[in-house]
Design an enzyme around this catalytic site. Structure first.
Site, PDB file in Angstrom:
ATOM      1  N   LYS A   1     -49.408 -12.338  36.674  1.00 57.68           N
ATOM      2  CA  LYS A   1     -48.707 -11.431  37.587  1.00 57.68           C
ATOM      3  C   LYS A   1     -48.910  -9.969  37.197  1.00 57.68           C
ATOM      4  O   LYS A   1     -49.179  -9.114  38.053  1.00 57.68           O
ATOM      5  CB  LYS A   1     -47.210 -11.780  37.587  1.00 57.68           C
TER       6      LYS A   1
ATOM      7  N   LYS B   1     -42.574  -0.270  36.474  1.00 55.66           N
ATOM      8  CA  LYS B   1     -42.165  -1.250  35.460  1.00 55.66           C
ATOM      9  C   LYS B   1     -43.292  -2.266  35.208  1.00 55.66           C
ATOM     10  O   LYS B   1     -43.654  -2.551  34.057  1.00 55.66           O
ATOM     11  CB  LYS B   1     -40.906  -1.984  35.942  1.00 55.66           C
TER      12      LYS B   1
END
Lengths: 293, 293
Positions: B174, B242
Site C-alpha cells: 500500500k 502521512k
C-alpha cells in the site's frame, strides 16, 4: 492514393515502419536516407522509388515527411543546399514527425513559408510496435487547412490524431508527454527497486498497482522489463534524454520549474553514461538500483 | 451472513461507506467510534448495534475491523485498557484496514497473538466513491487461513483482492502504491502548470496524454481537478502526506533512496502548509503553480 506523391526522409526504427504503412496504403512513395544503400534496399522491399537527393525528393512530392533525430537534421533535409525545399513546388506541405524543439519548428516553418511551402509539426507517441501496426498517437500543430490536407496520411500511420494548435504546439505537447512519461518511469523504477529490496511478491504488487492509483502506461509497459532488467529497445534511453532536455529548455523559457522531469533526466543521463544509451529507457532502473546497493 | 458478527471501528469518509456495505450484505454489525453520538446516529441509519466500548465490541464480534488514521489509534482500539482484545474470544480475527507502518502491524500482531487473537493487515486503495460502491482494491498480509476467513468480507467491500504475503506486507504494498501515486501526481501537476504557462489547448493535451505514454490513473482522476483548481476532497492531502512519509521511513530502513517520492512529499507538505491539508491532494498543483509565478 496512387496519384498522391509522398516523399519520406528518415527510415530508422520508427520511420521505416511508418513509411511502410504509407506504401501499403497505396501512396506513391519516394524515399531518401543519409546512409548510402539503405534507401535502395528499403525501396526494393516496399515498392518505393529512391530520390538522388532531398531536393530531388522535394521535386517528386506533394507531401514531404521527415522523421529524423533532431532539429539540425530537419533543417538540413528541408533547407540545406540540396534540401527538399529547393526542388519542391509552391504549396507542397512539409510534415515533420520528428521530435524537435518548438523554436526550431517555428524557424524552419518561417523559412519554408518564404518559399511558399507550408509546414505542420506532427510528432508521435507510441513505440515501434505501434508504428508498425499504424496505431500511433499523432499530435499536430499548424493551420487548420494544412492539418486537413495531411489527415489522410495521419490516418494511415496513427489511431489517435489530435490537432493541438498552431505550428510548434505539436512539439510542445509531445515534449510534455514524454517528460511526464519519463518522470512516471523514474518513480516506477524507484518504487520497484524498493519492492525488490523488501522482497515483496512483485506479481502481487503489480496486480495491486495496476488496479489502483499507482497505475500508468509506464507501469503497463515498463514494470516487467525493469524487474527483469530486460532492456530490449523499444525507445532508446538517448532519445528520451533528448526529449526531456528539450522539455526542460521549454520550461526554462517559460520560467516554470519542472523538478520531477529534472530528476528523471538525471537518472536517464546516468543510465546513458553507464553505456545504456542505445538500450530501452527501462534502463532508468539501473542507476536507481545502483544507488540502493 | 446474519449469524456472522462483525465489529467495525472508525466511521470516517472511507470506513462509514465500507461498513454500510457490510450492513447491506447482511452481516450482524456492531460499531464504535471515539466521537460520542456519531456511532448511535450511524447505527440507527444502517441497522447496526452500538458497542459501549471497544472491549464491548470485541466481545460481540467474530471479526473486528479497524479503519482509522494511524498506528497509535489501531493500538489503542485493539490493545488499550478498554481495547477490543480485552473482550474478544480466542480465535477472533482482527482486520486492520487502515494505512499504518508495517512495523506497527508486526508489533500489534505479536501482542494480539499473545492473547490468541489473529491479525491480518488489509489496507485499501480507491477513494470514497469506490468505498461506496464496494469496488476498492484490498491488499492483504497475513496467514493463508486468516485471509480465507476474511475473504467473504473483503468481497463485500472490494473488487480487486490480493493476498500479497505475510503480516505487514499489505501495508508495504500500500505504501509503495501511494508513494508512486503521489510521485505521478507531482509530475502531472508540474506538467499541467507548464502547459497552462505555454497556453496549450489543455483538452487536446489531455487527449494526447491519455492515449499515450504519459497516461496514468492520476491523469484520469486528477488532471481536471488540478486544471480547474477544484479540490473537493476525495483523499485528503494530510492523509497522502502521512502515507508518503511512512513509505519513506520504510525506504530509509531498507536503505533505498526514493527521491521521486521525496519530491512529491515536499510539494504535498507545502500544500498542507498553505492550508490545504483537508483538501483533496490534487492541491499538490498549488505549490507547483506558485513556484512558477
Amino acid at each position: 492514393m496512387a496519384d498522391v506523391r509522398v516523399g519520406f526522409m528518415g527510415l530508422g526504427i520508427m520511420g521505416s515502419r511508418m513509411a511502410a504503412n504509407l506504401a501499403r496504403a497505396g501512396y506513391e512513395l519516394t524515399v531518401w536516407t543519409h546512409t548510402p544503400g539503405k534507401a535502395e534496399q528499403w525501396a526494393c522491399e516496399h515498392g518505393a522509388q529512391v530520390a538522388s537527393s532531398p531536393a530531388d525528393l522535394g521535386a517528386r512530392s506533394d507531401f514531404i515527411v521527415t522523421m529524423v533525430v533532431d532539429g539540425a537534421q530537419v533543417r538540413e533535409l528541408l533547407l540545406g543546399d540540396e534540401g527538399a525545399a529547393r526542388g519542391a513546388a509552391p504549396g507542397t506541405l512539409c510534415i515533420d514527425m520528428s521530435t524537435i524543439a518548438p523554436a526550431d519548428v517555428l524557424e524552419i516553418g518561417a523559412r519554408l513559408a518564404e518559399r511558399s511551402l507550408a509546414m505542420i509539426d506532427a510528432p508521435v507517441t507510441g513505440s515501434s510496435p505501434r508504428a508498425a501496426d499504424g496505431s500511433l498517437t499523432i499530435m499536430a500543430g499548424g493551420e487548420q487547412g494544412d492539418f486537413e490536407r495531411a489527415l489522410a496520411l495521419f490516418e494511415v500511420m496513427g489511431e489517435v490524431i489530435v490537432h493541438v494548435g498552431p505550428l510548434g504546439k505539436g512539439q510542445a505537447v509531445k515534449l510534455i508527454n514524454n517528460a511526464l512519461a519519463a518522470a512516471n518511469a523514474a518513480a516506477l523504477a524507484e518504487a520497484l527497486v524498493l519492492a525488490q529490496a523488501e522482497q515483496l511478491d512483485t506479481a502481487a504488487l503489480l496486480a495491486v498497482l495496476g488496479a489502483g492509483s499507482g497505475a500508468s502506461t509506464m507501469l503497463s509497459l515498463k514494470a516487467r522489463p525493469m524487474l527483469e532488467r530486460d532492456f530490449t529497445t523499444l525507445f532508446k534511453t538517448d532519445h528520451m534524454v533528448k526529449d526531456v532536455r528539450l522539455c526542460l529548455q521549454e520550461a526554462a523559457r517559460a520560467e516554470v520549474p519542472f523538478p520531477a522531469a529534472e530528476h528523471a533526466l538525471e537518472l536517464l543521463e546516468a543510465a546513458a553514461g553507464a553505456g545504456l544509451g542505445e538500450a530501452d529507457f527501462a534502463a532508468i532502473v539501473e542507476p536507481a538500483a545502483k544507488r540502493a546497493r
